[in-house]
Motif scaffolding. Sequence first.
Motif, short mmCIF file in Angstrom:
data_model
loop_
_atom_site.label_atom_id
_atom_site.label_comp_id
_atom_site.label_asym_id
_atom_site.label_seq_id
_atom_site.Cartn_x
_atom_site.Cartn_y
_atom_site.Cartn_z
N THR A 145 29.64 94.94 -28.36
CA THR A 145 30.08 95.49 -29.64
C THR A 145 30.18 94.37 -30.68
N TYR A 146 29.65 94.65 -31.86
CA TYR A 146 29.60 93.69 -32.94
C TYR A 146 30.20 94.29 -34.21
N ARG A 147 30.70 93.40 -35.09
CA ARG A 147 31.03 93.77 -36.46
C ARG A 147 30.13 92.95 -37.36
N ALA A 148 29.41 93.65 -38.24
CA ALA A 148 28.49 92.97 -39.15
C ALA A 148 28.92 93.26 -40.59
N ARG A 149 28.97 92.22 -41.41
CA ARG A 149 29.16 92.40 -42.84
C ARG A 149 27.78 92.31 -43.48
N ALA A 150 27.41 93.38 -44.18
CA ALA A 150 26.04 93.46 -44.70
C ALA A 150 26.05 93.89 -46.16
N PHE A 151 25.09 93.35 -46.88
CA PHE A 151 24.95 93.65 -48.31
C PHE A 151 23.82 94.66 -48.49
N GLY A 152 24.11 95.72 -49.24
CA GLY A 152 23.09 96.72 -49.50
C GLY A 152 23.66 98.13 -49.46
N GLU A 153 22.80 99.10 -49.61
CA GLU A 153 23.20 100.50 -49.61
C GLU A 153 22.90 101.13 -48.25
N ILE A 154 23.89 101.82 -47.68
CA ILE A 154 23.72 102.46 -46.38
C ILE A 154 24.69 103.64 -46.29
N THR A 155 24.32 104.66 -45.55
CA THR A 155 25.22 105.79 -45.34
C THR A 155 25.46 105.96 -43.85
N SER A 184 34.42 99.91 -50.23
CA SER A 184 33.58 100.20 -51.39
C SER A 184 32.80 98.94 -51.74
N GLY A 185 31.87 99.07 -52.64
CA GLY A 185 31.03 97.95 -53.01
C GLY A 185 29.80 97.88 -52.11
N ARG A 186 28.98 96.89 -52.36
CA ARG A 186 27.72 96.79 -51.62
C ARG A 186 27.82 95.84 -50.44
N ASN A 187 28.97 95.20 -50.23
CA ASN A 187 29.22 94.43 -49.02
C ASN A 187 30.09 95.29 -48.11
N ARG A 188 29.52 95.78 -47.00
CA ARG A 188 30.26 96.70 -46.14
C ARG A 188 30.25 96.19 -44.71
N TRP A 189 31.33 96.52 -43.98
CA TRP A 189 31.42 96.18 -42.56
C TRP A 189 30.90 97.35 -41.73
N ILE A 190 30.09 97.03 -40.74
CA ILE A 190 29.52 98.03 -39.82
C ILE A 190 29.82 97.59 -38.40
N GLU A 207 18.45 94.68 -40.95
CA GLU A 207 17.43 94.29 -41.93
C GLU A 207 16.37 95.39 -42.05
N HIS A 208 16.05 96.03 -40.95
CA HIS A 208 15.09 97.14 -40.97
C HIS A 208 15.60 98.28 -41.85
N LEU A 209 16.92 98.43 -41.93
CA LEU A 209 17.53 99.46 -42.77
C LEU A 209 17.73 99.00 -44.21
N GLY A 210 17.23 97.81 -44.53
CA GLY A 210 17.30 97.32 -45.89
C GLY A 210 18.56 96.55 -46.23
N LEU A 211 19.31 96.13 -45.21
CA LEU A 211 20.55 95.41 -45.43
C LEU A 211 20.37 93.91 -45.19
N GLU A 212 21.22 93.14 -45.83
CA GLU A 212 21.22 91.69 -45.64
C GLU A 212 22.52 91.30 -44.95
N VAL A 213 22.43 90.85 -43.70
CA VAL A 213 23.62 90.49 -42.92
C VAL A 213 24.11 89.11 -43.35
N ASN A 214 25.37 89.03 -43.77
CA ASN A 214 25.90 87.73 -44.17
C ASN A 214 27.05 87.25 -43.28
N ARG A 215 27.44 88.08 -42.33
CA ARG A 215 28.39 87.62 -41.30
C ARG A 215 28.26 88.53 -40.10
N LEU A 216 28.29 87.93 -38.89
CA LEU A 216 28.15 88.72 -37.68
C LEU A 216 29.08 88.19 -36.60
N LEU A 217 29.90 89.10 -36.04
CA LEU A 217 30.83 88.73 -34.99
C LEU A 217 30.64 89.66 -33.79
#
Length: 255
Positions: A145-155, A184-190, A207-217
């Motif tokens: 299990t990971y938590r990723a902080r990613a920049f971009g639009e996703i639903t 909210s905003g374009r930096n979201r945790w997944i 990245e395939h979903l169009g997001l830019e990962v800027n932190r991964l745990l």
Amino acid sequence: MSDNRLPEAGDRIAKLLARAGVASRREIERMIADGRVSLDGKVLDTPAIKLESLRGVSVDGKPVGDAEDTRLFAFHKPSGLITAERDPKGRPTIYAALRNALPKDAGRVMPVGRLDFNTEGLLLLTNDGEMKRAMELPSSGVPRTYRARAFGEITQSQLDELIEGVEIDGIRYGQIEANLERGSGRNRWIEMTLREGKNREVRLILEHLGLEVNRLLRIGYGPFHLGDLPRGQAIELKRGDVEAFKRDLSRGGRK
């Protein structure tokens, strides 16, 4: 080679050496092929030998003791460390941090899987090469299990589609559970749970979903969790929990 001390009963030598924490079984088979393992002074040329114990077995000329009880440690790996003993580029490795983080009696331990240079979080380490290998195999189905902080639009609906898996550049990635955390905003945790652990899997999928990962745990591996373990610190996991997990693995993995 022939030896009147080699019984049909017992376990294959690579399995015993893996249990003793020398290396994974696959690595030990390579060591035997390279002539680095001997029995009673005779170099072995096959891993198909069964032994009751490691008495008389040497690796690189040094006697090997019998397997110790399985030990498993949780380490909170910081970003900026390589999961390797040494790096040709001279970058710092986890072992520099582990010298101070692990208890003095930890002995030789091996990482279970890897975390990339820029990935943080839970890294498990064990002295049991057999368990290491079983935990890493995709067929074991051990969840990571990971938590990723990613920049971009996703639903959430886009993330829900990952439960069927996804193919990227000809590589198939299996079932993934993904949840968009509130915010909210374009930096979201997944939060993402997967069971294969392919190289850079989380980053590639996002990245395939169009997001830019800027932190991964990584926050979980099997039943073990990072919790509030401080960055750069390590703790030994309870023997009872480790043995229960080993039994579960031997029954075909944690589903």
